[in-house]
Design an enzyme around this catalytic site. Sequence first.
Site, PDB file in Angstrom:
ATOM      1  N   GLU A  87      31.857  48.516  49.564  1.00 27.01           N
ATOM      2  CA  GLU A  87      33.196  47.760  49.569  1.00 27.01           C
ATOM      3  C   GLU A  87      32.684  46.135  49.822  1.00 27.01           C
ATOM      4  O   GLU A  87      33.438  45.343  49.247  1.00 27.01           O
ATOM      5  CB  GLU A  87      34.220  48.153  50.669  1.00 27.01           C
ATOM      6  N   ASP A 105      41.977  42.568  41.085  1.00 30.68           N
ATOM      7  CA  ASP A 105      41.772  43.889  40.673  1.00 30.68           C
ATOM      8  C   ASP A 105      43.239  44.460  40.515  1.00 30.68           C
ATOM      9  O   ASP A 105      43.469  45.851  40.394  1.00 30.68           O
ATOM     10  CB  ASP A 105      40.976  44.883  41.666  1.00 30.68           C
ATOM     11  N   THR A 110      42.676  41.933  49.580  1.00 35.45           N
ATOM     12  CA  THR A 110      41.819  42.983  50.095  1.00 35.45           C
ATOM     13  C   THR A 110      41.127  42.412  51.399  1.00 35.45           C
ATOM     14  O   THR A 110      40.663  41.242  51.379  1.00 35.45           O
ATOM     15  CB  THR A 110      40.959  43.442  49.047  1.00 35.45           C
TER      16      THR A 110
END
Length: 306
Positions: A87, A105, A110
């Site tokens: 990640e 994305d 995120t």
Amino acid sequence: MKPVTRLFLIGAPIVVVASVIFGGGGDDSGVLADNPPENSASTAPNPLASGSEGEKEKLEERIRKMPPGLAAPGKKEIAAQLVASAENSTLDWRTQYDAIEDLDDGNGYTAGIIGFCSGTNDMLQLVEEYTEHHPDNPLASYLPALRDVDGTDSHHGLDPGFTQAWATAAKSPDFRKAQDSTRDRVYFDPAVRLAKMDGLSTLGQFIYYDAMVLHGPGLDAGGFYGIRHAAMKHAKTAAEGGSEKKYLNAFLDQSRHVIKTKVTETQRDTSRIDTAQRVFLKDGNMELAAPLRWKMYGETFQLPAS
């Protein structure tokens, strides 16, 4: 890197009563980067919805008596490091509490130790739970905006101050604990319990956990339970008397196929399977024991023997 559409199955014991026959999957190496296949519909059963209360209690008691597996502190630390390499391209996962960016994305922002996303509901759950106990936190005022953008990649109502508010909140030990708690409740605990029920080793438990993080706990074909359901059509789980390696290869095949359907080239990278999990499985390291050596996006990572 998680899908925009997710169905969260949280807070109940994992119960599966139906046994299904499963086996290996196919190779997706021929997928064109500019023409990924569509996910097909899935009829994955809801593993939380079956069984009487008595059956659920018996199952939970049986799981509690099993060895800790991935839940053992040392193994859980390895799991966190492996996920962080995928990640965040680091082993030092504790430096990621304040991380936040838009990866383009489709998932909005995120952030944090597990990649909580403003577009995939888990960030909203985290901030709601944290605010319930700490109402004056820097993120509380952004809750209406987080509810509005949930399920989208929009920043409406979040910019320009949300990223700084996240970084400020991450300085608090309470917010870091809240990230840990949400990670365990949404991803780690359900994945490990279900893996134990499927008779899987520590490695198998990690493979389930990583898939839960990456794909989200959805019942659709692209979610964790859909992937498990597809794998179970090709190979029996160890709990059903099948070969664990054969089943895990089938599961990884299905997970890899879903990865290859993603929108961006970065999302379609299958390093976490091809040069990490599949390597451990091929080596027969079913206890996920260090030393470990793997590659992620071409970069080599390793953990020494403890």
